[in-house]
Design a protein around this motif. Structure first.
Motif, PDB file in Angstrom:
ATOM      1  N   THR A   1      36.114  36.941  35.060  1.00  0.00           N
ATOM      2  CA  THR A   1      34.958  36.759  35.423  1.00  0.00           C
ATOM      3  C   THR A   1      34.053  37.749  34.969  1.00  0.00           C
ATOM      4  O   THR A   1      34.304  39.135  35.155  1.00  0.00           O
ATOM      5  N   SER A  42      40.947  38.966  36.640  1.00  0.00           N
ATOM      6  CA  SER A  42      39.937  38.316  37.238  1.00  0.00           C
ATOM      7  C   SER A  42      39.350  38.937  38.861  1.00  0.00           C
ATOM      8  O   SER A  42      40.406  39.215  39.223  1.00  0.00           O
ATOM      9  N   PHE A  43      38.350  39.081  38.671  1.00  0.00           N
ATOM     10  CA  PHE A  43      37.568  39.621  39.904  1.00  0.00           C
ATOM     11  C   PHE A  43      36.555  38.701  40.329  1.00  0.00           C
ATOM     12  O   PHE A  43      36.076  37.975  39.703  1.00  0.00           O
ATOM     13  N   CYS A  44      36.327  38.889  41.732  1.00  0.00           N
ATOM     14  CA  CYS A  44      35.250  37.876  42.477  1.00  0.00           C
ATOM     15  C   CYS A  44      33.905  38.695  41.938  1.00  0.00           C
ATOM     16  O   CYS A  44      33.706  39.906  41.330  1.00  0.00           O
ATOM     17  N   VAL A 100      32.564  42.984  44.117  1.00  0.00           N
ATOM     18  CA  VAL A 100      33.792  43.720  44.403  1.00  0.00           C
ATOM     19  C   VAL A 100      33.490  45.121  45.081  1.00  0.00           C
ATOM     20  O   VAL A 100      32.748  45.810  44.323  1.00  0.00           O
ATOM     21  N   LEU A 107      42.469  44.454  44.330  1.00  0.00           N
ATOM     22  CA  LEU A 107      41.123  43.613  44.620  1.00  0.00           C
ATOM     23  C   LEU A 107      41.033  42.391  43.475  1.00  0.00           C
ATOM     24  O   LEU A 107      39.962  41.708  43.606  1.00  0.00           O
ATOM     25  N   ALA A 108      42.003  42.502  42.710  1.00  0.00           N
ATOM     26  CA  ALA A 108      41.813  41.324  41.592  1.00  0.00           C
ATOM     27  C   ALA A 108      42.091  40.038  42.224  1.00  0.00           C
ATOM     28  O   ALA A 108      42.867  39.890  43.422  1.00  0.00           O
ATOM     29  N   SER A 109      41.249  38.978  41.784  1.00  0.00           N
ATOM     30  CA  SER A 109      41.337  37.544  42.466  1.00  0.00           C
ATOM     31  C   SER A 109      42.310  36.721  41.465  1.00  0.00           C
ATOM     32  O   SER A 109      42.749  35.757  42.152  1.00  0.00           O
ATOM     33  N   SER A 110      42.798  37.257  40.778  1.00  0.00           N
ATOM     34  CA  SER A 110      44.020  36.572  39.947  1.00  0.00           C
ATOM     35  C   SER A 110      45.507  37.283  40.105  1.00  0.00           C
ATOM     36  O   SER A 110      45.409  38.139  40.881  1.00  0.00           O
ATOM     37  N   ASN A 155      48.203  39.628  40.163  1.00  0.00           N
ATOM     38  CA  ASN A 155      48.711  40.900  39.782  1.00  0.00           C
ATOM     39  C   ASN A 155      50.034  41.192  39.768  1.00  0.00           C
ATOM     40  O   ASN A 155      50.324  42.621  39.884  1.00  0.00           O
TER      41      ASN A 155
END
Length: 328
Positions: free
Chosen positions: A7, A167-169, A172, A187-190, A192
């Motif tokens: 993102t 990927s991140f929101c 963050v 903090l990754a949204s995918s 990890n």
């Protein structure tokens, strides 16, 4: 969100040490003071070693490199933190965050490797004194430092590329005062999982490897010192290691504290406080430890101060002396 489908993020938010506005001036003043002391102290060490021929030896060559790395290490995180406090901003761009993380890992790793190389230097100096200048030649010292830079640069690049795949929101918030690797991965949204495996394996490898080298070097040093018959000889041999040992204990205890607190706790406050010791306090204390415990460095600093005073005196007196010479 699928891994690798990054993102686009305009910026991360660094929450810092505290979100209370009343504490921000105190934090700013404290960290600015520590940063200036760190830079000034380590610069003095570098200038004293480079300008004094008595200090042109492998031990002090490695120490000057350590001082340079410490300046870069603190400069990676503290100026951005001070800038954010001064401008009442918490933002850092995605690219800036990755860059900061890369250089943070780079200089932290170099600190680690250089301490191991310095331990080897002390081992050769104490256990093989007659062959010290042959073994620790200038070519070998430069080669060891160069290899350290290359290895850690690749190590840091690996972690940076691993974070780039995540990927991140869109928004963050990093509960830290800099872009720290473990926080970025958390903090990754995918997915990890692979990042965690690589991160902890590499941390153990880079931590245990150099530390094992330091332990091996000092086990040999202790063995050699025990064979010295005179108490004065034992004291003289051990005194050359005290400064290095102090820095090793300070560096590794704070590094282990950061690692354990980030791995064992769900709150980031304890990890953030431990990171202050690791990233700011340790580099700040290094010049004091070496200047207070090392007679050669103290003498070098005195000679540097006298030399600068003499130049300043000649600069001030020069115009007056020239004016008197031209008087009829």
């Amino acid at each position: 969100m699928e891994p690798g489908n990054n993102t686009r993020i305009s910026e991360f938010l660094l929450l810092g040490l505290s979100e209370e506005q009343e504490l921000q001036p105190l934090i700013f003043g404290l960290f600015l003071s520590m940063y200036l002391i760190t830079v000034f102290g380590n610069l003095l060490i570098i200038l004293a070693i480079s300008s004094d021929s008595h200090l042109h030896s492998p031990m002090y060559f490695l120490l000057s490199n350590l001082s340079f790395v410490d300046i870069c290490f603190t400069s990676t995180t503290i100026p951005k933190m001070l800038w954010n406090i001064q401008n009442k901003s918490k933002g850092i761009t995605y690219e800036g965050c990755i860059t900061q993380m890369y250089f943070y890992i780079l200089f932290a790793g170099l600190d680690d490797i250089l301490l191991s190389v310095m331990a080897y230097d002390r081992y050769v100096a104490i256990c093989h004194p007659l062959h010290y200048t042959v073994i620790m030649s200038p070519q070998l010292c430069v080669l060891l430092v160069l290899i350290s830079w290359v290895l850690i640069a690749l190590y840091s690049l690996l972690h940076s590329l691993m974070v780039l795949r995540l990927s991140f929101c869109p928004v963050v918030q990093i509960p830290h005062f800099f872009c720290e690797l473990s926080q970025m991965v958390k903090l990754a949204s995918s997915d990890n999982f692979l990042n965690n495996i690589v991160m902890y394996f590499a941390a153990v490898l880079m931590g245990v490897g150099p530390f094992a080298g330091i332990l091996y070097s000092y086990s040999k040093i202790v063995s050699c010192i025990c064979k010295i018959t005179s108490a004065q000889g034992k004291y003289k041999a051990f005194s050359t290691c005290v400064s290095h040992l102090s820095i090793v204990f300070l560096f590794y205890f704070t590094a282990i504290g950061v690692f354990l607190s980030s791995a064992a706790t769900h709150t980031s406050h304890s990890s953030t406080v431990a990171s202050v010791m690791y990233t700011v306090v340790t580099p700040m204390l290094n010049p004091f430890i070496y200047s207070l415990r090392n007679r050669d460095i103290k003498e070098g600093l005195k000679r540097l101060a006298l030399k600068r005073f003499f130049v300043l005196e000649m600069f001030i007196k020069g115009p007056f002396a020239l004016g008197l010479k031209n008087c009829p």
